[in-house]
Design a protein around this motif. Sequence first.
Motif, short mmCIF file in Angstrom:
data_model
loop_
_atom_site.label_atom_id
_atom_site.label_comp_id
_atom_site.label_asym_id
_atom_site.label_seq_id
_atom_site.Cartn_x
_atom_site.Cartn_y
_atom_site.Cartn_z
N LEU A 224 -6.87 -2.96 -11.01
CA LEU A 224 -6.87 -1.60 -10.46
C LEU A 224 -8.28 -1.13 -10.12
O LEU A 224 -8.49 -0.41 -9.16
CB LEU A 224 -6.21 -0.65 -11.46
N SER A 225 -9.25 -1.57 -10.89
CA SER A 225 -10.63 -1.15 -10.67
C SER A 225 -11.14 -1.54 -9.28
O SER A 225 -11.95 -0.84 -8.68
CB SER A 225 -11.55 -1.76 -11.74
N SER A 226 -10.62 -2.64 -8.75
CA SER A 226 -11.06 -3.07 -7.42
C SER A 226 -10.57 -2.14 -6.35
O SER A 226 -11.24 -1.92 -5.33
CB SER A 226 -10.55 -4.49 -7.14
N TRP A 227 -9.40 -1.55 -6.56
CA TRP A 227 -8.86 -0.60 -5.59
C TRP A 227 -9.62 0.72 -5.64
O TRP A 227 -9.97 1.31 -4.64
CB TRP A 227 -7.39 -0.35 -5.86
N ASN A 228 -9.93 1.17 -6.84
CA ASN A 228 -10.66 2.43 -7.00
C ASN A 228 -12.06 2.35 -6.40
O ASN A 228 -12.60 3.34 -5.91
CB ASN A 228 -10.79 2.78 -8.50
N ALA A 229 -12.61 1.15 -6.42
CA ALA A 229 -13.96 0.98 -5.90
C ALA A 229 -13.99 0.82 -4.39
O ALA A 229 -15.04 0.91 -3.76
CB ALA A 229 -14.62 -0.24 -6.55
N GLU B 247 -0.49 -1.61 -9.85
CA GLU B 247 -0.46 -0.23 -10.35
C GLU B 247 -0.41 0.77 -9.21
O GLU B 247 0.21 1.84 -9.33
CB GLU B 247 -1.70 0.04 -11.22
N VAL B 248 -1.06 0.44 -8.11
CA VAL B 248 -1.08 1.34 -6.95
C VAL B 248 0.30 1.40 -6.31
O VAL B 248 0.82 2.48 -5.98
CB VAL B 248 -2.14 0.87 -5.93
N ASP C 15 0.84 -1.20 0.00
CA ASP C 15 0.00 0.00 0.00
C ASP C 15 0.87 1.25 0.00
O ASP C 15 1.99 1.24 0.51
CB ASP C 15 -0.93 -0.01 1.21
#
Length: 347
Positions: free
Chosen positions: A341-346, A141-142, A106
Amino acid sequence: MASSTQVERIKLGSQGLEVSAQGLGCMGMSAFYGPPKSEPDMIALIRHAVDSGVTFLDTSDIYGPHTNEVLIGKALKGGLRERLQVATKFGISSADGKGNRQVRGDPAYVRASCEASLKRLDIDCIDLYYQHRVDVRVPIEVTIGELKKLVEEGKVKYIGLSEASTSTIRRAHAVHPITAVQLEWSLWSRDVEADVIPTCRELGIGIVSYSPLGRGFFSVGSKLFENLSKDDFRQYLPRFQPENLVHNAKLFDRLHEIAKGKGCTPSQLALAWVHHRGNDVCPIPGTTRIENFNQNIGAVSVKLMPNDMAELESIASADNIKGSRYKSTMITWENSDTPPLSSWNAA
């Protein structure tokens, strides 16, 4: 006194990093391979390595934990920093105070780890900063996004990954160029050759081979285990269990025979094999003794012909090795994929 062996320099990856063709793994000086070694002796070894042309030092914040970075920092004093490329790693946390480790990628942890390593190493910038193990809970990506910020701030020059799958490498490289991937690659650890190595070469990523001597096995064979301390974690690795060691010792015996014919030691032959796998490969054998170091860098002078390589690879096929690299519970490139990445943004 420095060795007379000439250690060439190579370009590691396509981003501009240049290192000695062979590096020095520093982990065993402080951790995992028995008790910590004498600090003055290890500093003398590091300085001897630099005088011998080996300028690429490999450490991590988990080695000790932390004490190996402090040791490297002390060794860098007296004008040595300008002659060295320092690689360290983050990602394996032991901060719970109970000895339990977890993998973290993280952003807050990435940044805090970098700041702490800079302080322990007492340097302004880390030459090559690896994610030691991939956090399978955090999109790569994070993690790389935060590392990219550290590059932009001048705290890190180049970014690396350790034990990463091909999909993780590709996704990371799309965010910021990855300079090097560190992986276990040796005569008895060749699983990376199918996909990971070709992916690195396709993307112009350098390859850093850790444990190129099979964690010391290719130096003395099964004799390695005659004097291991109780806290040496090699005692618990599958390949070194009695039921596998007897079988694997046959590989060392054959290696020893071939080495005699080449006029070198088994360890030099094993290292030479890694060197001959490409000029984009930098092995980082570790040692705690100057005499072993001198023997290791002698490997750069060992010349192998195609028939030599073929013979070595025939005796070191997967069918001839018993036991896996690690216990099944340890994270390696085979299980290092991260969520999209979409899972992190959500979240």
